[in-house]
Write a protein that holds these residues in place. Structure first.
Motif, PDB file in Angstrom:
ATOM      1  N   MET A  82      56.674   2.131  82.855  1.00 40.48           N
ATOM      2  CA  MET A  82      57.545   0.981  82.636  1.00 40.48           C
ATOM      3  C   MET A  82      57.308  -0.071  83.704  1.00 40.48           C
ATOM      4  N   ILE A  83      57.607  -1.306  83.354  1.00 38.80           N
ATOM      5  CA  ILE A  83      57.497  -2.416  84.301  1.00 38.80           C
ATOM      6  C   ILE A  83      58.858  -2.596  84.956  1.00 38.80           C
ATOM      7  N   GLU A  84      58.889  -2.497  86.270  1.00 38.24           N
ATOM      8  CA  GLU A  84      60.146  -2.636  86.994  1.00 38.24           C
ATOM      9  C   GLU A  84      60.181  -3.953  87.751  1.00 38.24           C
ATOM     10  N   GLY A  85      61.348  -4.562  87.809  1.00 37.12           N
ATOM     11  CA  GLY A  85      61.503  -5.818  88.525  1.00 37.12           C
ATOM     12  C   GLY A  85      61.228  -7.026  87.644  1.00 37.12           C
ATOM     13  N   ASP A  86      61.488  -8.186  88.189  1.00 36.56           N
ATOM     14  CA  ASP A  86      61.319  -9.446  87.465  1.00 36.56           C
ATOM     15  C   ASP A  86      59.856  -9.873  87.511  1.00 36.56           C
ATOM     16  N   ILE A  87      59.237 -10.088  86.364  1.00 31.20           N
ATOM     17  CA  ILE A  87      57.837 -10.523  86.324  1.00 31.20           C
ATOM     18  C   ILE A  87      57.717 -12.009  85.980  1.00 31.20           C
ATOM     19  N   PHE A  88      58.852 -12.700  85.891  1.00 29.61           N
ATOM     20  CA  PHE A  88      58.825 -14.131  85.624  1.00 29.61           C
ATOM     21  C   PHE A  88      59.097 -14.952  86.882  1.00 29.61           C
ATOM     22  N   THR A  89      59.031 -14.305  88.043  1.00 27.00           N
ATOM     23  CA  THR A  89      59.036 -14.959  89.345  1.00 27.00           C
ATOM     24  C   THR A  89      58.199 -14.106  90.293  1.00 27.00           C
ATOM     25  N   SER A  90      57.851 -14.659  91.451  1.00 26.74           N
ATOM     26  CA  SER A  90      57.079 -13.907  92.447  1.00 26.74           C
ATOM     27  C   SER A  90      57.840 -12.708  92.980  1.00 26.74           C
ATOM     28  N   LEU A  91      59.154 -12.847  93.103  1.00 28.13           N
ATOM     29  CA  LEU A  91      59.976 -11.823  93.726  1.00 28.13           C
ATOM     30  C   LEU A  91      60.492 -10.852  92.670  1.00 28.13           C
ATOM     31  N   SER A  92      60.140  -9.577  92.821  1.00 36.14           N
ATOM     32  CA  SER A  92      60.560  -8.589  91.828  1.00 36.14           C
ATOM     33  C   SER A  92      62.078  -8.439  91.786  1.00 36.14           C
ATOM     34  N   GLU A  93      62.753  -8.760  92.903  1.00 40.68           N
ATOM     35  CA  GLU A  93      64.218  -8.689  92.942  1.00 40.68           C
ATOM     36  C   GLU A  93      64.872  -9.853  92.224  1.00 40.68           C
ATOM     37  N   SER A  94      64.074 -10.763  91.665  1.00 44.78           N
ATOM     38  CA  SER A  94      64.518 -11.917  90.892  1.00 44.78           C
ATOM     39  C   SER A  94      65.114 -13.012  91.793  1.00 44.78           C
ATOM     40  N   PHE A  95      65.881 -13.909  91.226  1.00 38.64           N
ATOM     41  CA  PHE A  95      66.389 -15.083  91.935  1.00 38.64           C
ATOM     42  C   PHE A  95      67.884 -15.236  91.683  1.00 38.64           C
ATOM     43  N   THR A  96      68.525 -16.059  92.508  1.00 38.65           N
ATOM     44  CA  THR A  96      69.939 -16.379  92.294  1.00 38.65           C
ATOM     45  C   THR A  96      70.133 -17.840  91.904  1.00 38.65           C
ATOM     46  N   SER A  97      69.137 -18.690  92.216  1.00 48.22           N
ATOM     47  CA  SER A  97      69.196 -20.092  91.809  1.00 48.22           C
ATOM     48  C   SER A  97      67.781 -20.661  91.775  1.00 48.22           C
ATOM     49  N   TYR A  98      67.630 -21.804  91.141  1.00 46.14           N
ATOM     50  CA  TYR A  98      66.312 -22.439  91.063  1.00 46.14           C
ATOM     51  C   TYR A  98      66.468 -23.949  90.964  1.00 46.14           C
ATOM     52  N   GLU A  99      65.373 -24.645  91.282  1.00 45.86           N
ATOM     53  CA  GLU A  99      65.353 -26.103  91.177  1.00 45.86           C
ATOM     54  C   GLU A  99      63.990 -26.535  90.653  1.00 45.86           C
ATOM     55  N   ILE A 100      63.998 -27.317  89.592  1.00 44.78           N
ATOM     56  CA  ILE A 100      62.761 -27.785  88.969  1.00 44.78           C
ATOM     57  C   ILE A 100      62.164 -28.919  89.794  1.00 44.78           C
ATOM     58  N   GLY A 101      60.860 -28.803  90.075  1.00 44.76           N
ATOM     59  CA  GLY A 101      60.179 -29.809  90.881  1.00 44.76           C
ATOM     60  C   GLY A 101      59.180 -30.640  90.095  1.00 44.76           C
ATOM     61  N   LYS A 102      58.037 -30.885  90.696  1.00 45.52           N
ATOM     62  CA  LYS A 102      57.028 -31.787  90.136  1.00 45.52           C
ATOM     63  C   LYS A 102      56.425 -31.231  88.844  1.00 45.52           C
ATOM     64  N   THR A 103      56.218 -32.128  87.889  1.00 47.65           N
ATOM     65  CA  THR A 103      55.643 -31.773  86.594  1.00 47.65           C
ATOM     66  C   THR A 103      54.310 -32.492  86.388  1.00 47.65           C
ATOM     67  N   LYS A 104      53.299 -31.750  85.960  1.00 50.53           N
ATOM     68  CA  LYS A 104      52.000 -32.327  85.600  1.00 50.53           C
ATOM     69  C   LYS A 104      51.758 -32.076  84.123  1.00 50.53           C
ATOM     70  N   ILE A 105      51.453 -33.149  83.384  1.00 56.07           N
ATOM     71  CA  ILE A 105      51.233 -33.030  81.947  1.00 56.07           C
ATOM     72  C   ILE A 105      49.815 -33.459  81.614  1.00 56.07           C
ATOM     73  N   ASN A 106      49.118 -32.613  80.862  1.00 55.18           N
ATOM     74  CA  ASN A 106      47.761 -32.927  80.411  1.00 55.18           C
ATOM     75  C   ASN A 106      47.670 -32.595  78.928  1.00 55.18           C
ATOM     76  N   ASP A 107      47.869 -33.617  78.102  1.00 60.39           N
ATOM     77  CA  ASP A 107      47.839 -33.468  76.652  1.00 60.39           C
ATOM     78  C   ASP A 107      48.917 -32.464  76.212  1.00 60.39           C
ATOM     79  N   ASN A 108      48.514 -31.318  75.655  1.00 60.98           N
ATOM     80  CA  ASN A 108      49.482 -30.342  75.157  1.00 60.98           C
ATOM     81  C   ASN A 108      49.755 -29.217  76.144  1.00 60.98           C
ATOM     82  N   ARG A 109      49.411 -29.443  77.394  1.00 67.50           N
ATOM     83  CA  ARG A 109      49.687 -28.444  78.430  1.00 67.50           C
ATOM     84  C   ARG A 109      50.435 -29.093  79.589  1.00 67.50           C
TER      85      ARG A 109
END
Length: 280
Positions: A82-109
């Motif tokens: 089984m996969i343990e911990g959060d795999i959608f952030t660097s820290l397996s213990e996950s997060f308590t808050s987040y802030e969206i920063g700089k965005t780079k857009i290139n066509d459909n990505r």
């Protein structure tokens, strides 16, 4: 005339590099995902994921279910894969808050830097890059590239791919020789996975300092052990700190550590680096 041309160029550049309407669409997807995300990958909202990432999540869930059933069938007390911990952030213990920063857009990505914070055990902050792709006119999360120092693996897709690396299970004790005889010369015995694996398919690789050979690395599901494979040998290493592993024996032993997003494999006796690899 020159002023008009200059203004036209500035407006065009802004439209292509920082379209506020596209940013709003992208931010809505990221917020919709991370506001509800609590850690376990099995519970993510797959409607917000790309087709390829959603497929990997489904396969990983199916693999977990399969492993549990196989162990139950033979009445084993071993822990299922089984996969343990959060795999959608660097820290397996996950997060308590987040802030969206700089965005780079290139066509459909698009690529968005997000700063995460975990204040459960002191204050810890790190940044990850969220990659999105436009599918059927809608932005979807396609991958999360880890930028934090404590990350094990390169990205969400990397962790899922490693978990899904084919393993030929062996019910009894086996060594590398038996593994090669029973499963083919492309397989090696993994002490961590307790089965035969195709080492060349492992996504996490390091290159020798003279650039002539490759070392492949796999981690246990709980990240407490690492196993390194080279052309000549392999080692099992125990976790010593957040991003450092060592073999029990110093003589002929090795260490594996991560500094500044670069993993180093070296000799314990003299600290000499023999393999290294950037996580990018």
């Amino acid at each position: 005339m020159k002023l008009k041309i200059l203004l036209s160029l500035i407006v065009t550049a802004l439209l292509f590099s920082c379209n506020p309407f596209k940013n709003n669409e992208i931010n809505k997807v990221i917020n919709a995902f991370y506001v509800k995300h609590k850690g376990p990958f099995e519970d993510v909202d797959k409607k917000l994921l790309s087709a390829s990432l959603s497929a990997l999540v489904d396969k990983a869930i199916a693999e977990e279910v399969k492993s549990a059933k196989e162990l139950k069938a033979i009445r084993s007390t071993d822990k299922p894969a089984m996969i343990e911990g959060d795999i959608f952030t660097s820290l397996s213990e996950s997060f308590t808050s987040y802030e969206i920063g700089k965005t780079k857009i290139n066509d459909n990505r698009a690529a968005v830097m997000v700063e995460f914070t975990n204040n459960k055990l002191g204050l810890e902050t790190w940044k990850d890059e969220i990659e999105l792709i436009k599918e059927n006119g809608e932005w979807k999360i396609d991958n999360v590239r880890y930028k934090g120092e404590r990350a094990v693996g390169k990205s969400t897709k990397d962790v899922l791919a490693q978990f899904l690396t084919p393993i030929t299970l062996v019910r009894t004790d086996a060594d590398d020789q038996r593994c090669r005889l029973s499963a083919g010369s492309q397989y090696q015995w993994s002490n961590i996975k307790k089965g035969c694996i195709r080492v060349f398919e492992l996504p996490f690789k390091l290159r020798s300092m003279d650039r002539t050979s490759i070392a492949s690395v796999i981690f246990s599901d709980d990240q407490k052990k690492a196993e390194v494979f080279t052309q000549k040998t392999s080692w099992v290493l125990n976790k010593k700190s957040l991003t450092a592993y060592e073999t029990e024996a110093v003589e002929g032993g090795v260490f594996l550590e991560k500094r500044n997003n670069v993993w180093r494999l070296g000799e314990l006796k003299d600290g000499k680096t023999i393999y290294s690899g950037n996580m990018e």
